[in-house]
Scaffold this active site. Structure first.
Site, PDB file in Angstrom:
ATOM      1  N   GLY A   1      10.032   5.917   1.675  1.00 21.95           N
ATOM      2  CA  GLY A   1       9.253   4.978   1.754  1.00 21.95           C
ATOM      3  C   GLY A   1       8.175   5.269   0.899  1.00 21.95           C
ATOM      4  CB  VAL A   2       5.775   3.136  -0.868  1.00 23.75           C
ATOM      5  CG1 VAL A   2       6.863   2.433  -1.291  1.00 23.75           C
ATOM      6  CG2 VAL A   2       4.939   2.709   0.338  1.00 23.75           C
ATOM      7  N   GLY A   3       4.234   5.761  -0.819  1.00 23.55           N
ATOM      8  CA  GLY A   3       2.864   6.633  -0.578  1.00 23.55           C
ATOM      9  C   GLY A   3       3.100   8.273  -0.690  1.00 23.55           C
ATOM     10  CG  ASN A   4      -0.485  11.349  -0.679  1.00 16.31           C
ATOM     11  OD1 ASN A   4      -0.093  12.516  -0.566  1.00 16.31           O
ATOM     12  ND2 ASN A   4      -1.383  11.015  -1.569  1.00 16.31           N
TER      13      ASN A   4
ATOM     14  CD  GLU B   1      12.956  -0.335   1.377  1.00 19.53           C
ATOM     15  OE1 GLU B   1      12.901  -1.155   2.241  1.00 19.53           O
ATOM     16  OE2 GLU B   1      12.295   0.695   1.546  1.00 19.53           O
TER      17      GLU B   1
ATOM     18  CE  LYS C   1     -10.106   3.242  11.141  1.00 13.85           C
ATOM     19  NZ  LYS C   1     -10.079   3.162   9.525  1.00 13.85           N
TER      20      LYS C   1
END
Lengths: 503, 503
Positions: free
Chosen positions: B268-271, B293, B407
């Site tokens: 997947g995408v991201g860090n 993808e 958070k």
């Protein structure tokens, strides 16, 4: 050698069920045949249960991991569960004794997509398989096996088990010979090749199972039919559901979105599924095909007059009457029925390619089209997901059907939020109850909610659903999928406390 | 004719973005290019937004159904959402303005598996497509199109749209020519054939898109880069997650359950995804492949030194720095990168055959391994399910990763019950947080709960989860999947009320 055990090496391993059962010991992983109450071993499990009962009587531990194709019968799950012989079970169960053990927390159960079991077992997800117990119709001269009324995961169990026990059941029709299509081309990645099946009737394998004779530790004779109940004709509610679905199919054909002979049908088990099949026949459909898991009485009826011209499945689960019809007209059915391993009948690649129309029952659905197929009030398993997910995800049109209420109206099968999710909003196109059909294709969550309330909810619960949805629209933090989290599962909670979901 | 518009018929349709935008009218279904912020049209959407803004100023209705490959950028979703120009959106969005409209209930959004969009659009699930707006790199002499940095659903949009607007972006590298592999063999059932791809680098199609020139109503020039942010190096938490996963892969290799070069990676995408890729590189892996993808900076880095030797995707989403590296060494990358339509990059048949290792982020997971990938507190959509479901369901090993808290610790990413389900217990094998890795293969729900609490939960929330689970074991009606329905979603409710899940 008997007519049914024609290989001398294997014939030399003939023994009693009791002797064979002694091969199985505490802690073993045991793969058994059996799918939808068809083709399960008939005598070894009972002998094994007796051994386990004795061991427990002596205070000894004796608990097995039991893997099958799908559901079996009282002779297998029932007997073994009764003596607490199954510590871990997968991938599907319908036996009430076994179910009770699971829901009391006395046995562990893992609910697996039926199309995933073979590859996961092969990949080592479930540990080493010690013993396989497989029912067959006949052992051929060269040692190959004529499968019986189901194939399920038998090919895989025969491949990966250290030891094999074969049950030769002389009540399984000899006419089954030639009806099976065992594909030996599967592999683990990175060695997989395309599976070159493009129509439900394509033969891509061989009619017989193979087994390394050196692994066979016992051959046992049995003589008992699959214990399947009598066929119940569809009730009025099921007929209404079927009517909506057949009308929808006609509508799609008129709009060019489905061919006149539809697409290969997958249909779950039970009354509604049978009603849909009957409905198609009464609706004048003809030349249909089926690529599914199980052939039950309803489908046999359609095969009898070529409403369905070909049915591919992994199990033949027939009532005693239907078995008779099947045997009487075996030549008719042999060219119309194909039994395959469940890794093929439920294979993502093939379901996607064929574009199966999946029609599956459900326990409950929610406003947004999420489906619970398995749990009562989120915690007790009923049977399992079976192959519904294989077809709902990878087929071309995913339909779920249920009466709008259960338990005499005490339960609404349309709820604000399902208590367990087996099929997500992403995987559900059509929802049908006796009230009507909700076409969810191309709809956002809020549009789905309005359609489901209007078309599928029972009138007694429609105002309650409307009320929940309106208040959620008003007060939900996010309004993409409006919910009141403090209240979303309150219908189930109320049912647990009062016996009814009614306010 | 310009260097980039070499076909005279299409060159004759050159016009301004404003003129092209006039072709699009209220109520239309519009398919646009764009996937993970790459290859979206750069100028027509803004011109369209201006028209829509003017229409609304006059009190006229003007609202579109907008379908893309996946996420676009502020120039498309942002501009159109700002003027309330999108009434209905699918299948994926990351734009904050668009997201806000959806979560306020001011726009409808449908969250679709990225691998299902093309077939569903083609099958008529989303209505007739009026106009397609597609960015390309070049129009060839014969009218074929060199795609730009993403393919997404472009082939399908060009096929099914009544009218086509082409944006030729002179900032897209000419070196992209030859990197695409457009497969023209897909069909609707019952006409589907096997897709004969058996390795991520197999070429099965052609490098160019086709379009019926008679359908092209406008060609527009643009000159702007994909607006992609700078690359952020993995943080400490992501590195820990990656470390657990890399250690697990090594363990599986040692036990013969994964080959030394793993299986085709989907990430997947991201860090966290980038950290996993870096972790593989630092861990000395080499000769890996990817069937995924999107190719982001992290993967380009691995392609640069052949840690990954081939990467198949549908989008190339690179930071400005990575674009420079890509262009500078285009010959190196051209033989290692393949861009395909998303119906192929995310195809059930191919993902299953290749046995992809799916590694996807999540919002939260629950005790029993159900995953929420999309919603905050069950009601607000974040981005969408994307392709995670395509890979989690049909790949050979489904991994989900997340920090254990969000958070600043106010949210536990492991909860009693997820507030929305995108991936069910049936589809999740491995769960990883910075705390550790839970191997859920072959486990029952209760076994999964114990493993997840022990290995994945944050220590601050572990006692609360333990407490819930113990009380559920005690008081749950069914003990297969123990839950206290009145309390199952209370953590989310508390978060909504107090800003924290802490008791």
């Amino acid at each position: 050698m008997s007519e049914r055990i024609r290989n001398s090496i294997l014939a030399s391993k003939l023994m009693s069920a009791e002797q064979a059962a002694e091969i199985i010991r505490d802690g073993m992983v045991v793969g058994m045949s059996g799918f939808t109450g068809a083709g399960y071993p008939k005598v070894v499990p009972a002998a094994l249960a007796a051994r386990i009962g004795e061991a427990h009587g002596r205070g000894d531990r004796f608990s097995l991991n039991v893997l099958t194709g799908a559901s079996t019968a009282p002779e297998l799950d029932g007997e073994l569960a009764r003596v607490d012989g199954i510590g871990f079970r997968l991938p599907f169960n319908t036996d009430p004794t076994m179910r009770a053990k699971i829901n009391k927390g006395e046995a562990e159960y893992m609910d697996v997509h039926l199309g995933h079991v073979a590859q996961q077992a092969w990949s080592g997800f479930y540990g080493k398989m010690d013993v396989a117990v497989i029912e067959v119709t006949t052992i051929l001269e060269d040692g190959r096996l004529v499968p019986s009324t189901s194939i399920g995961n038998n090919k895989t169990w025969l491949d990966i088990a250290d030891k094999v026990i074969i049950e030769v059941n002389s009540q399984q029709p000899l006419g089954l010979d030639g009806m099976h299509d065992i594909y030996f081309g599967t592999a683990l990645p990175p060695h997989r090749k395309p599976i070159l099946l493009t129509a439900p009737g394509d033969r891509i394998g061989e009619p017989y199972l193979r087994v390394d004779p050196a692994k066979v530790v016992a051959v046992v004779e049995s003589n008992a039919p699959d214990r399947l109940g009598h066929f119940t004709p569809p009730d009025a509610i099921s007929k209404k559901i079927a009517g909506h679905l057949v009308e929808f199919f006609r509508h799609e054909i008129r709009h060019g979105r489905l061919p006149p002979d539809l697409l290969p049908l997958q249909s779950g088990v039970g009354n509604v599924a049978n009603a849909v099949l009957s409905g198609l026949r009464e609706g004048g459909f003809t030349g249909l095909t089926s690529f599914t898991e199980v052939i039950q009485d309803g489908m046999l009826e359609l095969l009898s007059d070529d409403t369905i011209t070909i049915a591919s499945a992994t199990a033949l689960s027939l009532s005693p009457e239907a078995v008779q019809e099947f045997v009487d007209r075996i030549d008719h059915y042999r060219s119309r029925v194909l039994l395959r391993p469940q890794e093929i009948s439920n294979h993502a690649e093939l379901i996607r390619r064929l574009g199966c129309l999946g029609i599956n029952g459900m326990v409950e659905g929610d406003l947004y089209g999420n489906i619970n197929s398995t749990h009562v009030a989120g915690t007790s398993i009923i049977n399992g997901i079976g192959g519904s997910g294989d077809f709902a995800r990878n087929g071309s049109l995913s339909c779920f059907v249920t009466p709008s209420v259960a338990k005499g109206g005490a339960i609404s099968c349309i709820v604000p939020m399902v208590s367990h999710v087996d099929h997500t909003e992403h995987d559900v196109a059509i929802l049908v109850t006796e009230q009507g059909l909700a076409d969810l294709r191309g709809l956002s969550p809020k549009q789905r909610a309005r359609t489901i309330i209007e078309h599928c909810a029972h009138p007694d619960y429609r105002p309650m659903l409307q009320d929940y949805f309106q208040r959620a629209l008003q007060d939900s933090r996010g309004k993409h999928t409006p919910h009141l989290l403090g209240e979303a599962l309150s219908w189930h909670q109320r049912f647990l406390e009062t016996g009814s979901m009614r306010a």
